[in-house]
Design a protein around this motif. Structure first.
Motif, PDB file in Angstrom:
ATOM      1  N   MET A   1      32.583  37.014  25.413  1.00  0.00           N
ATOM      2  CA  MET A   1      33.123  37.466  26.692  1.00  0.00           C
ATOM      3  C   MET A   1      34.382  38.304  26.454  1.00  0.00           C
ATOM      4  SD  MET A   1      33.345  37.463  30.074  1.00  0.00           S
ATOM      5  CE  MET A   1      32.249  36.146  30.608  1.00  0.00           C
ATOM      6  N   TYR A   2      34.430  39.472  27.086  1.00  0.00           N
ATOM      7  CA  TYR A   2      35.598  40.344  27.005  1.00  0.00           C
ATOM      8  C   TYR A   2      36.143  40.578  28.405  1.00  0.00           C
ATOM      9  CZ  TYR A   2      33.867  41.164  22.301  1.00  0.00           C
ATOM     10  OH  TYR A   2      33.441  40.987  21.008  1.00  0.00           O
ATOM     11  N   VAL A   3      37.456  40.533  28.523  1.00  0.00           N
ATOM     12  CA  VAL A   3      38.118  40.690  29.816  1.00  0.00           C
ATOM     13  C   VAL A   3      38.746  42.076  29.890  1.00  0.00           C
ATOM     14  CG1 VAL A   3      39.921  39.811  31.334  1.00  0.00           C
ATOM     15  CG2 VAL A   3      38.570  38.223  29.937  1.00  0.00           C
ATOM     16  N   ILE A   4      38.464  42.784  30.974  1.00  0.00           N
ATOM     17  CA  ILE A   4      38.938  44.156  31.113  1.00  0.00           C
ATOM     18  C   ILE A   4      39.714  44.303  32.424  1.00  0.00           C
ATOM     19  CG2 ILE A   4      38.302  46.588  31.176  1.00  0.00           C
ATOM     20  CD1 ILE A   4      37.516  45.250  28.579  1.00  0.00           C
ATOM     21  N   SER A   5      40.941  44.742  32.325  1.00  0.00           N
ATOM     22  CA  SER A   5      41.716  45.086  33.517  1.00  0.00           C
ATOM     23  C   SER A   5      41.676  46.604  33.701  1.00  0.00           C
ATOM     24  CB  SER A   5      43.158  44.600  33.372  1.00  0.00           C
ATOM     25  OG  SER A   5      43.827  45.304  32.340  1.00  0.00           O
ATOM     26  N   GLY A   6      42.161  47.067  34.840  1.00  0.00           N
ATOM     27  CA  GLY A   6      42.211  48.505  35.089  1.00  0.00           C
ATOM     28  C   GLY A   6      40.861  49.139  35.359  1.00  0.00           C
ATOM     29  N   VAL A   7      39.884  48.374  35.836  1.00  0.00           N
ATOM     30  CA  VAL A   7      38.547  48.941  36.034  1.00  0.00           C
ATOM     31  C   VAL A   7      38.460  49.847  37.250  1.00  0.00           C
ATOM     32  CG1 VAL A   7      37.340  47.106  34.806  1.00  0.00           C
ATOM     33  CG2 VAL A   7      37.741  46.874  37.261  1.00  0.00           C
ATOM     34  N   THR A   8      39.485  49.837  38.099  1.00  0.00           N
ATOM     35  CA  THR A   8      39.495  50.786  39.209  1.00  0.00           C
ATOM     36  C   THR A   8      40.075  52.129  38.775  1.00  0.00           C
ATOM     37  OG1 THR A   8      41.635  49.949  39.969  1.00  0.00           O
ATOM     38  CG2 THR A   8      39.662  48.989  40.959  1.00  0.00           C
ATOM     39  N   GLY A   9      40.582  52.197  37.541  1.00  0.00           N
ATOM     40  CA  GLY A   9      41.066  53.446  36.977  1.00  0.00           C
ATOM     41  C   GLY A   9      40.082  53.990  35.964  1.00  0.00           C
ATOM     42  N   VAL A  26      31.061  40.565  30.093  1.00  0.00           N
ATOM     43  CA  VAL A  26      32.313  41.173  30.542  1.00  0.00           C
ATOM     44  C   VAL A  26      32.818  40.458  31.787  1.00  0.00           C
ATOM     45  CG1 VAL A  26      33.351  43.275  31.507  1.00  0.00           C
ATOM     46  CG2 VAL A  26      31.757  43.440  29.569  1.00  0.00           C
ATOM     47  N   ARG A  27      34.120  40.268  31.823  1.00  0.00           N
ATOM     48  CA  ARG A  27      34.786  39.773  33.031  1.00  0.00           C
ATOM     49  C   ARG A  27      35.823  40.814  33.433  1.00  0.00           C
ATOM     50  NH1 ARG A  27      37.239  34.625  31.503  1.00  0.00           N
ATOM     51  NH2 ARG A  27      35.147  33.735  31.842  1.00  0.00           N
ATOM     52  N   VAL A  28      35.720  41.348  34.640  1.00  0.00           N
ATOM     53  CA  VAL A  28      36.677  42.361  35.090  1.00  0.00           C
ATOM     54  C   VAL A  28      37.753  41.703  35.950  1.00  0.00           C
ATOM     55  CG1 VAL A  28      34.976  44.219  34.975  1.00  0.00           C
ATOM     56  CG2 VAL A  28      35.302  43.003  37.132  1.00  0.00           C
ATOM     57  N   VAL A  29      38.975  42.197  35.803  1.00  0.00           N
ATOM     58  CA  VAL A  29      40.102  41.668  36.565  1.00  0.00           C
ATOM     59  C   VAL A  29      40.470  42.673  37.654  1.00  0.00           C
ATOM     60  CG1 VAL A  29      42.491  40.877  36.479  1.00  0.00           C
ATOM     61  CG2 VAL A  29      40.968  40.473  34.531  1.00  0.00           C
ATOM     62  N   VAL A  30      40.394  42.244  38.904  1.00  0.00           N
ATOM     63  CA  VAL A  30      40.694  43.104  40.047  1.00  0.00           C
ATOM     64  C   VAL A  30      41.567  42.344  41.033  1.00  0.00           C
ATOM     65  CG1 VAL A  30      38.620  44.534  39.869  1.00  0.00           C
ATOM     66  CG2 VAL A  30      38.526  42.390  41.136  1.00  0.00           C
ATOM     67  N   ARG A  31      42.253  43.074  41.873  1.00  0.00           N
ATOM     68  CA  ARG A  31      43.107  42.422  42.879  1.00  0.00           C
ATOM     69  C   ARG A  31      42.317  42.020  44.117  1.00  0.00           C
ATOM     70  NH1 ARG A  31      48.235  46.214  43.724  1.00  0.00           N
ATOM     71  NH2 ARG A  31      46.609  47.818  43.599  1.00  0.00           N
ATOM     72  N   ASP A  32      41.156  42.621  44.317  1.00  0.00           N
ATOM     73  CA  ASP A  32      40.296  42.317  45.462  1.00  0.00           C
ATOM     74  C   ASP A  32      38.867  42.237  44.943  1.00  0.00           C
ATOM     75  OD1 ASP A  32      38.450  42.883  47.696  1.00  0.00           O
ATOM     76  OD2 ASP A  32      40.276  43.129  48.866  1.00  0.00           O
ATOM     77  N   ALA A  33      38.149  41.203  45.324  1.00  0.00           N
ATOM     78  CA  ALA A  33      36.794  41.004  44.802  1.00  0.00           C
ATOM     79  C   ALA A  33      35.895  42.211  45.048  1.00  0.00           C
ATOM     80  CB  ALA A  33      36.185  39.755  45.430  1.00  0.00           C
ATOM     81  N   ALA A  34      36.110  42.911  46.161  1.00  0.00           N
ATOM     82  CA  ALA A  34      35.278  44.064  46.481  1.00  0.00           C
ATOM     83  C   ALA A  34      35.401  45.152  45.424  1.00  0.00           C
ATOM     84  CB  ALA A  34      35.654  44.624  47.852  1.00  0.00           C
ATOM     85  N   GLN A  35      36.564  45.215  44.770  1.00  0.00           N
ATOM     86  CA  GLN A  35      36.766  46.234  43.745  1.00  0.00           C
ATOM     87  C   GLN A  35      35.896  45.989  42.518  1.00  0.00           C
ATOM     88  OE1 GLN A  35      41.038  45.649  43.347  1.00  0.00           O
ATOM     89  NE2 GLN A  35      41.433  47.583  44.396  1.00  0.00           N
ATOM     90  N   VAL A  46      33.639  38.535  37.859  1.00  0.00           N
ATOM     91  CA  VAL A  46      34.784  39.144  38.534  1.00  0.00           C
ATOM     92  C   VAL A  46      35.878  38.104  38.682  1.00  0.00           C
ATOM     93  CG1 VAL A  46      35.614  40.254  40.645  1.00  0.00           C
ATOM     94  CG2 VAL A  46      33.316  40.779  39.780  1.00  0.00           C
ATOM     95  N   ALA A  47      37.052  38.416  38.149  1.00  0.00           N
ATOM     96  CA  ALA A  47      38.221  37.550  38.292  1.00  0.00           C
ATOM     97  C   ALA A  47      39.222  38.243  39.188  1.00  0.00           C
ATOM     98  CB  ALA A  47      38.842  37.249  36.927  1.00  0.00           C
ATOM     99  N   VAL A  48      39.644  37.568  40.246  1.00  0.00           N
ATOM    100  CA  VAL A  48      40.627  38.147  41.167  1.00  0.00           C
ATOM    101  C   VAL A  48      42.014  37.684  40.732  1.00  0.00           C
ATOM    102  CG1 VAL A  48      41.405  38.287  43.561  1.00  0.00           C
ATOM    103  CG2 VAL A  48      38.954  38.221  43.038  1.00  0.00           C
ATOM    104  N   ALA A  49      42.843  38.637  40.354  1.00  0.00           N
ATOM    105  CA  ALA A  49      44.186  38.296  39.878  1.00  0.00           C
ATOM    106  C   ALA A  49      45.075  39.516  39.947  1.00  0.00           C
ATOM    107  CB  ALA A  49      44.140  37.772  38.437  1.00  0.00           C
ATOM    108  N   ASP A  50      46.318  39.313  40.321  1.00  0.00           N
ATOM    109  CA  ASP A  50      47.335  40.344  40.189  1.00  0.00           C
ATOM    110  C   ASP A  50      47.805  40.327  38.743  1.00  0.00           C
ATOM    111  OD1 ASP A  50      50.234  41.334  40.170  1.00  0.00           O
ATOM    112  OD2 ASP A  50      49.594  41.883  42.184  1.00  0.00           O
ATOM    113  N   ALA A  58      45.880  33.979  33.200  1.00  0.00           N
ATOM    114  CA  ALA A  58      45.454  33.014  32.180  1.00  0.00           C
ATOM    115  C   ALA A  58      44.060  32.489  32.487  1.00  0.00           C
ATOM    116  CB  ALA A  58      46.455  31.861  32.096  1.00  0.00           C
ATOM    117  N   ARG A  59      43.786  32.257  33.756  1.00  0.00           N
ATOM    118  CA  ARG A  59      42.438  31.811  34.127  1.00  0.00           C
ATOM    119  C   ARG A  59      41.413  32.912  33.829  1.00  0.00           C
ATOM    120  NH1 ARG A  59      45.490  29.517  38.408  1.00  0.00           N
ATOM    121  NH2 ARG A  59      45.038  31.286  39.798  1.00  0.00           N
ATOM    122  N   ALA A  60      41.800  34.153  34.053  1.00  0.00           N
ATOM    123  CA  ALA A  60      40.894  35.257  33.769  1.00  0.00           C
ATOM    124  C   ALA A  60      40.638  35.390  32.266  1.00  0.00           C
ATOM    125  CB  ALA A  60      41.472  36.558  34.317  1.00  0.00           C
TER     126      ALA A  60
END
Length: 294
Positions: A1-9, A26-35, A46-50, A58-60
């Motif tokens: 499993m790989y975690v990726i932030s910035g997927v809206t960019g 893959v687990r993506v980190v977004v501020r809103d689940a819809a993203q 999908v992990a929702v986190a700021d 850490a959970r993500a």
């Protein structure tokens, strides 16, 4: 499993898509689940986190082999570096709490310098914060100037001009964001090496070469207008950029020209795979503003 932030960019999106296309979890980190809906449709978690929330991050990160993080742009922050410091503290805390084996951090060419590099100072500090974690090895990806930054200067093409703050034949180390995202995926799949490993990405592109590429695409080579770097801050302020941020970008441009921002000898270096012309073809197919943005 790989975690990726910035997927809206740009870079995070490419990294996640590349890993998914290779059959990786893959687990993506977004501020809103819809993203994250488009990635969920392809099988990603999908992990929702700021990014500034260490506990949520850490959970993500939990159970992951590696993660990709970056400092998103924030021109509205009263103190950009202070805002970034909060994110960096969260990255460090979350990685340690989750016992994350590998963290890939988007840094920049010039990050070896502690000062005099404008906004790059922020990622220099990021590298310092993320080194020496007890459970996590960090890899610092240092691309050159983004090819896509040329978009801000395309507004004057209607006037037959291409405006730059770099000398016409200055070999600006540059990279496309799609190449950054693809290299992120590669580094995650390779796994950690020594803590604080640095990987550079980019190849030189001159303003004249950029103008030539525009000419090949449009059939009309624009007149290259090379303004002094000392005029950049005033130009940006006129476009609504906050004065402190405008000053940082002028400092960065000057540091490139003076050689203060440069590749660091002895580091692993990857050449650009995507040309400035390929990027320009995409940019020029989009609606453009009528005024230059630098």
């Amino acid at each position: 499993m790989y975690v990726i932030s910035g997927v809206t960019g740009h870079t995070g999106k490419v990294a996640a898509e590349t890993l998914l296309s290779r059959g990786e979890s893959v687990r993506v980190v977004v501020r809103d689940a819809a993203q994250g809906a488009a990635f969920a449709a392809r099988g990603a978690e999908v992990a929702v986190a700021d990014l500034g929330d260490a506990d949520a991050l850490a959970r993500a990160f939990a159970g992951a082999k590696g993660a990709y993080v970056l400092l998103p742009p924030n021109l509205a922050a009263p103190d950009v570096f202070a805002w970034q410091a909060g994110l960096l503290a969260a990255f460090r805390s979350a990685a340690e709490a989750a016992a994350l084996p590998h963290l890939v951090f988007l840094s920049s060419i010039g990050a070896s310098q502690p000062s005099g590099t404008g906004p790059i100072v922020g990622v220099h500090r990021g590298e310092q914060v993320l080194r020496g974690l007890s459970r996590t090895r960090a890899t610092f990806l240092r691309p050159g100037y983004f090819h896509e930054n040329v978009a801000g200067s395309l507004g004057t093409l209607a006037e037959g001009k291409f405006v730059t703050f770099f000398p016409p034949d200055f070999p600006l180390p540059s990279a496309a964001t799609r190449d950054i995202g693809a290299l992120v995926a590669t580094l995650l799949l390779e796994g950690p090496t020594e803590d604080g490993a640095v990987v550079e990405l980019g190849s030189p592109v001159t303003p004249n070469e950029t103008a030539d590429a525009i000419g090949r695409i449009t059939g009309r080579r624009p007149a290259l207008v090379a303004l002094p770097a000392t005029e950049q801050a005033a130009t940006l302020r006129g476009l609504g950029v906050p004065p402190p941020v405008a000053a940082l970008f002028q400092e960065m441009t000057t540091a490139f020209i003076d050689g203060h921002i440069a590749w660091e000898p002895g580091r692993r270096h990857v050449a650009s795979q995507t040309s400035i012309e390929e990027v320009l073809r995409g940019l020029l197919s989009q609606p453009r503003p009528s005024q230059a943005q630098s």
